[in-house]
Each structure stands twice: as C-alpha cells, then as structure tokens.
Design an enzyme around this catalytic site. Structure first.
Site, PDB file in Angstrom:
ATOM      1  N   HIS A  13       0.844  -1.209   0.000  1.00  0.00           N
ATOM      2  CA  HIS A  13       0.000   0.000   0.000  1.00  0.00           C
ATOM      3  C   HIS A  13       0.882   1.263   0.000  1.00  0.00           C
ATOM      4  CE1 HIS A  13      -3.177   2.722   1.360  1.00  0.00           C
ATOM      5  NE2 HIS A  13      -4.033   1.739   1.548  1.00  0.00           N
ATOM      6  N   GLU A  52      -0.743   1.251  -5.261  1.00  0.00           N
ATOM      7  CA  GLU A  52      -0.586   0.003  -4.518  1.00  0.00           C
ATOM      8  C   GLU A  52      -0.637  -1.198  -5.453  1.00  0.00           C
ATOM      9  OE1 GLU A  52      -3.821   0.152  -1.638  1.00  0.00           O
ATOM     10  OE2 GLU A  52      -3.812   2.327  -1.771  1.00  0.00           O
TER      11      GLU A  52
HETATM   12  O1  TA6 Z   1      -6.188   1.499  -0.487  1.00  0.00           O
HETATM   13  C1  TA6 Z   1      -7.131   2.493  -0.315  1.00  0.00           C
HETATM   14  C2  TA6 Z   1      -7.823   2.310   1.004  1.00  0.00           C
HETATM   15  O2  TA6 Z   1      -8.423   1.045   1.074  1.00  0.00           O
HETATM   16  C3  TA6 Z   1      -8.811   3.452   1.193  1.00  0.00           C
HETATM   17  O3  TA6 Z   1     -10.142   3.054   1.122  1.00  0.00           O
HETATM   18  C4  TA6 Z   1      -8.399   4.115   2.497  1.00  0.00           C
HETATM   19  O4  TA6 Z   1      -9.262   3.921   3.524  1.00  0.00           O
HETATM   20  C5  TA6 Z   1      -6.982   3.600   2.685  1.00  0.00           C
HETATM   21  O5  TA6 Z   1      -6.879   2.364   2.072  1.00  0.00           O
HETATM   22  C6  TA6 Z   1      -6.384   3.610   4.067  1.00  0.00           C
HETATM   23  O6  TA6 Z   1      -6.874   2.621   4.887  1.00  0.00           O
HETATM   24  P1  TA6 Z   1      -6.461   2.578   6.405  1.00  0.00           P
HETATM   25  O7  TA6 Z   1      -7.099   1.342   6.973  1.00  0.00           O
HETATM   26  O8  TA6 Z   1      -4.960   2.481   6.432  1.00  0.00           O
HETATM   27  O9  TA6 Z   1      -6.957   3.840   7.026  1.00  0.00           O
END
Ligand code: TA6
Length: 286
Positions: free
Chosen positions: A160, A262
């Site tokens: 990510h 990601e």
């Molecule tokens: O990858 C994008 C995502 O799934 C978004 O929906 C956003 O919420 C982000 O990841 C961050 O997630 P987190 O659980 O680290 O706050």
C-alpha cells in the site's frame, strides 16, 4: 558512496520505541523498515531525496498501523472479508531474518508466521516473507506467502505504497488507458478509464483490475516508475480535502503530500493449496 567500513544495517529503537532496521546499500541508498508490520517507512535513493510520505501524526504503537511508507496488506485487502480493514499483517511484529550486500545493492528479509491470535481471526497457518532489495535507484519489495497448513487458503493482499508528492495538482499516474476500474469514491461503481493519465483533483479511491505491469508516477520535477509482478491489480488512493480531515493519524492538509499507488491482488484472490507458495513484487525506479 558508503565507505567500506559502513555497516550494511543498524537495528535501533525508532519512533514509539519500536524496533527499526536501517538498511544501507553500497551505492549510498538507504531504507528504514519497522519490524511492526515489516513496514518500510523511508526510501532515499543514492544522492536523492526521500520518496515516501510518512504522517507526522502516525501512532507508532504496537496496536495501530503506521501511516505512511509501505504497509503490507495481508490476508485481506480493505473490507472485502470478515477481518478488520486491511487484515492483520500490518499490525504484527515481524522477525528480521538476514541482510546481505549484493554488488551495489543491499537486501533484507523479514518473516511472519501465524500465531494463536492470528488463527483466532483467520484459521490458516502461513509463512510470510518480505524481501527488500535496495540500490541502483531502485527499491524492490517482494511479499511471499506459503500455505503451511493442511487446507487450501484464499487471501487478498497489497503493498500500500505512500509516495511523497510536492505538488498534488500537477501529479498524475500514467499508462492507465483502457483499464477497468472499480471506483470506491463513486459508490463502488465499475468504469473503464479513457485517458492514459489519472490526476488528483478530488477524492481518488480506485481498484484497477489487471493493471499494466508498469505505471509512471509523474511529477513536475521527477518521475517514478512503478512495476509490479505477481500482483494483478493496482489501487490508487488519495483521500482529498474532504476525507483527509476525518482521519485522525493524518493532518487535514496531508492529502496534498501523498498519493498511494498500490500493487494489489484483489479481483482474483490468491488461492494456495497446502504447501503452495505465491509471491508478488513491487519495484520502484527513481
Ligand atoms: O487502499 C485504499 C484504502 O483502502 C482506502 O479506502 C483508504 O481507507 C486507505 O486504504 C487507508 O486505509 P487505512 O485502513 O490504512 O486507514
């Protein structure tokens, strides 16, 4: 260049007292990796500047994910299954296994096994390994998962990555024309990208299915090539001025400082028979 006596790595207490490995490549590149989540929080190519965004409000505690760098998402991306958002690997303490120098590069390997706690949440024995390869203007991160249990397992996953950007409005991700995507910012609707470039004028939260193996993060003063292997999909995320202030471990204007691109396996979850191994790599070229 590092001097011949410069160490390959140091293992110190990082923020919040959490153990942090700093890896030094012979060519002068540097990366920092917290054992909490095996999360890379910094990448500085030789003679270059920091490439990753790290939130100044990140918690750095054993029960919360670190905000920034490269969170390792396993065994569930997002809320697509019964586990908490993005699974548990980013919350677990990984073990540092080894580091070595290979010509101009350095590599480090981290390992995670299932625990009683993880099996309570997800009843599958697994062996996860994260390999970080640093140097020659590149950072290559490989996640490998082996099913060491007696029954088939299925999971989704992502690296990510939070890229630091200096001018969000002038930043694009290129090479997306014709790719199908699911838009979480528009009620999880499905679309096909028409333009090659994606900009960041508002909230972006998209899963591109079967994305190209090479994308380009284009900024006015630099570009970063983003290659992936083994991860079929790519997620692109920026929370925008609207969502960013609702996230407690980000400052309200932090959305201007990063985009996430990601490498992900979401559309076709990975299925492993007992004894089978899968791996995926995201390689960044500065
Ligand atoms: O990858 C994008 C995502 O799934 C978004 O929906 C956003 O919420 C982000 O990841 C961050 O997630 P987190 O659980 O680290 O706050």
């Amino acid at each position: 260049m590092n001097s011949p006596s410069q160490s390959l790595f140091t293992l110190t207490q990082g923020a919040g007292g959490l153990p942090k490995l700093t890896l030094f490549a012979p060519d002068g590149a540097r990366a920092e990796i917290y054992l909490h989540g095996a999360q890379i929080t910094s990448w500085v190519p030789a003679g270059g500047a920091e490439r990753f965004f790290m939130s100044r409000n990140s918690q750095f505690s054993s029960d919360t994910p670190i905000r920034g760098g490269i969170p390792v998402i396993f065994p569930q991306f997002g809320t697509t299954g019964p586990l908490a958002q993005h699974g548990f690997a980013r919350l677990m303490e990984w073990e540092f296994m080894s580091a070595q120098a290979i010509a101009t590069r350095a590599s480090a390997v981290f390992s995670l096994r299932d625990t009683e706690d993880s099996r309570r949440l997800w009843d599958y024995p697994f062996a996860a390994e994260l390999t970080v390869l640093l140097g020659d203007n590149q950072l290559a991160v490989t996640l490998a998962i082996t099913n060491i249990g007696p029954k088939p397992m299925t999971f989704t996953s992502a690296l990510h990555t939070y890229f630091a950007v200096a001018d969000l409005a002038a930043t694009t991700v290129e090479n997306l024309a014709g790719i199908q995507y699911r838009d979480a910012a528009a009620g999880w609707t499905d679309h096909q990208q028409t333009q090659p470039a994606l900009g960041f004028m508002g909230e972006v939260n998209r899963i591109y299915f079967n994305a190209p193996a090479e994308l380009c993060l284009s900024e006015p003063t630099r570009t970063t090539l983003i290659r992936s292997e083994g991860f079929a999909d790519t997620v692109i995320w920026n929370p925008s001025a609207t969502k960013c202030p609702t996230m407690p471990d980000l400052e309200p204007t932090d959305y201007q400082r990063f985009v996430c691109v990601e490498a992900a396996a979401i559309g076709n979850p990975i299925e492993l028979a007992p004894g089978e191994r899968w791996q995926g790599t995201q390689t960044l070229l500065a």
